[in-house]
Design a protein around this motif. Structure first.
Motif, mmCIF file in Angstrom:
data_model
loop_
_atom_site.group_PDB
_atom_site.id
_atom_site.type_symbol
_atom_site.label_atom_id
_atom_site.label_comp_id
_atom_site.label_asym_id
_atom_site.label_seq_id
_atom_site.Cartn_x
_atom_site.Cartn_y
_atom_site.Cartn_z
ATOM 1 N N GLN A 26 -24.737 37.721 7.026
ATOM 2 C CA GLN A 26 -25.710 36.330 7.072
ATOM 3 C C GLN A 26 -26.425 35.981 5.768
ATOM 4 N N SER A 27 -25.660 36.319 4.712
ATOM 5 C CA SER A 27 -26.257 35.862 3.321
ATOM 6 C C SER A 27 -25.866 34.545 3.241
ATOM 7 N N GLU A 28 -24.865 33.993 3.751
ATOM 8 C CA GLU A 28 -24.464 32.478 3.548
ATOM 9 C C GLU A 28 -24.278 32.159 5.277
ATOM 10 N N LYS A 29 -24.834 30.862 5.351
ATOM 11 C CA LYS A 29 -24.635 30.160 6.790
ATOM 12 C C LYS A 29 -24.275 28.937 6.479
ATOM 13 N N TYR A 30 -23.474 28.294 7.295
ATOM 14 C CA TYR A 30 -22.896 27.131 7.185
ATOM 15 C C TYR A 30 -22.665 26.461 8.558
ATOM 16 N N ARG A 31 -22.797 25.103 8.746
ATOM 17 C CA ARG A 31 -22.177 24.189 9.894
ATOM 18 C C ARG A 31 -21.281 23.225 9.016
ATOM 19 N N VAL A 32 -20.108 23.219 9.824
ATOM 20 C CA VAL A 32 -19.141 22.597 9.072
ATOM 21 C C VAL A 32 -18.533 21.535 10.284
ATOM 22 N N TYR A 33 -18.244 20.651 9.582
ATOM 23 C CA TYR A 33 -17.588 19.208 10.636
ATOM 24 C C TYR A 33 -16.303 19.241 10.229
ATOM 25 N N ILE A 34 -15.351 18.974 11.127
ATOM 26 C CA ILE A 34 -13.993 19.153 10.776
ATOM 27 C C ILE A 34 -13.338 17.773 11.739
ATOM 28 N N ASP A 35 -12.248 17.156 11.229
ATOM 29 C CA ASP A 35 -11.742 16.134 12.055
ATOM 30 C C ASP A 35 -10.081 16.475 12.078
ATOM 31 N N TRP A 36 -9.533 15.902 13.138
ATOM 32 C CA TRP A 36 -8.201 16.356 13.436
ATOM 33 C C TRP A 36 -7.328 15.117 12.782
ATOM 34 N N VAL A 37 -6.347 15.826 11.827
ATOM 35 C CA VAL A 37 -5.344 14.463 11.474
ATOM 36 C C VAL A 37 -3.927 14.645 12.090
ATOM 37 N N GLU A 38 -3.440 13.713 12.751
ATOM 38 C CA GLU A 38 -2.285 13.749 13.361
ATOM 39 C C GLU A 38 -1.184 14.394 12.518
ATOM 40 N N GLY A 39 -0.676 15.391 12.960
ATOM 41 C CA GLY A 39 0.848 15.936 12.354
ATOM 42 C C GLY A 39 0.198 16.979 10.971
ATOM 43 N N GLU A 40 -0.888 16.631 10.489
ATOM 44 C CA GLU A 40 -1.349 17.676 9.446
ATOM 45 C C GLU A 40 -2.300 18.634 9.483
ATOM 46 N N GLY A 41 -3.203 18.687 10.988
ATOM 47 C CA GLY A 41 -4.084 19.535 11.272
ATOM 48 C C GLY A 41 -5.668 19.107 11.027
ATOM 49 N N TRP A 42 -6.274 20.373 11.043
ATOM 50 C CA TRP A 42 -7.870 19.964 10.947
ATOM 51 C C TRP A 42 -8.004 19.884 9.411
ATOM 52 N N LYS A 43 -9.086 18.849 9.174
ATOM 53 C CA LYS A 43 -9.651 18.421 7.723
ATOM 54 C C LYS A 43 -10.918 18.628 7.808
ATOM 55 N N PRO A 44 -11.789 19.510 6.836
ATOM 56 C CA PRO A 44 -13.116 19.257 6.656
ATOM 57 C C PRO A 44 -13.763 17.890 6.330
ATOM 58 N N SER A 45 -14.522 17.569 6.609
ATOM 59 C CA SER A 45 -15.414 16.273 6.398
ATOM 60 C C SER A 45 -16.593 16.497 5.833
ATOM 61 N N LYS A 46 -17.184 17.568 6.085
ATOM 62 C CA LYS A 46 -18.704 17.742 5.760
ATOM 63 C C LYS A 46 -19.356 19.188 6.066
ATOM 64 N N VAL A 47 -19.834 19.647 5.081
ATOM 65 C CA VAL A 47 -20.592 21.084 5.050
ATOM 66 C C VAL A 47 -21.897 20.984 4.856
ATOM 67 N N GLU A 48 -22.707 21.766 5.758
ATOM 68 C CA GLU A 48 -24.196 21.687 5.584
ATOM 69 C C GLU A 48 -24.611 23.284 5.387
ATOM 70 N N VAL A 49 -25.346 23.465 4.259
ATOM 71 C CA VAL A 49 -25.629 24.795 3.931
ATOM 72 C C VAL A 49 -26.893 25.097 4.801
ATOM 73 N N LEU A 50 -27.111 26.095 5.572
ATOM 74 C CA LEU A 50 -28.170 26.238 6.502
ATOM 75 C C LEU A 50 -29.153 27.445 5.803
ATOM 76 N N ASN A 51 -30.324 27.026 6.199
ATOM 77 C CA ASN A 51 -31.180 28.486 5.657
ATOM 78 C C ASN A 51 -31.664 29.198 6.803
ATOM 79 N N ALA A 52 -30.998 28.890 8.102
ATOM 80 C CA ALA A 52 -31.246 29.812 9.293
ATOM 81 C C ALA A 52 -30.262 29.454 10.132
ATOM 82 N N ILE A 53 -29.938 30.475 11.053
ATOM 83 C CA ILE A 53 -29.276 30.274 12.193
ATOM 84 C C ILE A 53 -30.030 30.130 13.350
#
Length: 224
Positions: free
Chosen positions: A197-224
């Motif tokens: 738990q030294s690194e914590k993230y909230r990650v947003y991903i979108d589906w791209v047809e035929g190409e798979g999941w693509k990250p769109s945004k990463v939030e660095v968290l200070n707590a879970i």
């Protein structure tokens, strides 16, 4: 008359005796010659045979040694060829690895250039937000119309984790998934951390047809 007759007989005996001596001498000489010739033929023949045998043995040994030398030369040539091929393969592999590393470094450099970091985010637990237009879809083995599946045993779940790992740099073997669910049509959001738990993230991903999941945004968290 008697005296002459005695002398005549005596002379004949002496003559026969001399003749016998001569004949015996000749016979002995002949026997000696026969023994000498026979010995020469016998021992000379054996010597010739022995010499011939020695020459044949030497020839066979030379032939075997030549064959052995030839085999060793062929073996050495094959080993040299194998070493050259192995070195060429290793050089080619090293060149490919270097090229891959260079490409990866270029991609990382490109991503760093496109990366935008802002303080805070969508909630108070967000320390900072990272967006990057250089992020790409991670690829997929799925085909046809796609529907997100939030089942840990499904390939879609694994591909979502791959996208999250790609965006955060956290290896899946060191990842704890706190949440992974729907975030709208063809979109998902996941909350993860490293196992310590030294690194914590909230990650947003979108589906791209035929190409798979693509990250769109990463939030660095200070707590879970």
């Amino acid at each position: 008359m008697k005296g002459n007759s005695r002398e005549s007989r005596f002379g004949k005996r002496e003559k026969r005796k001399k003749t016998n001596i001569i004949l015996n001498s000749l016979i002995a000489l002949v026997i000696i010659l026969i023994i000498f010739v026979s010995a020469k033929i016998f021992f000379g023949g054996n010597n010739d045979q022995a010499q011939t045998a020695d020459e044949q043995t030497a020839s066979e040994n030379n032939s075997k040694q030549n064959e052995k030398n030839k085999e060793n030369q062929n073996k050495d040539a094959e080993e040299d060829k194998g070493n050259v091929e192995k070195d060429a393969e290793e050089d080619e592999k090293e060149a490919e690895e270097n090229e891959a590393e260079e490409n990866e470094a270029e991609e990382d450099s490109e991503e760093e250039k496109e990366q935008v970091v802002t303080e805070g985010g969508s909630a108070p637990d967000v320390e900072k937000t990272i967006e990057n237009s250089a992020w790409k879809p991670v690829g997929t083995s799925q085909s046809g119309e796609h529907t997100a599946v939030y089942d840990q045993n499904h390939v879609d779940w694994q591909e979502m984790l791959s996208a999250i790992s790609y965006a955060t740099g956290v290896d899946q073997g060191n990842m704890t998934v706190w949440f992974l669910g729907n975030n709208g049509p063809n979109s998902s959001v996941g909350t993860i951390s490293t196992k310590d738990q030294s690194e914590k993230y909230r990650v947003y991903i979108d589906w791209v047809e035929g190409e798979g999941w693509k990250p769109s945004k990463v939030e660095v968290l200070n707590a879970i």
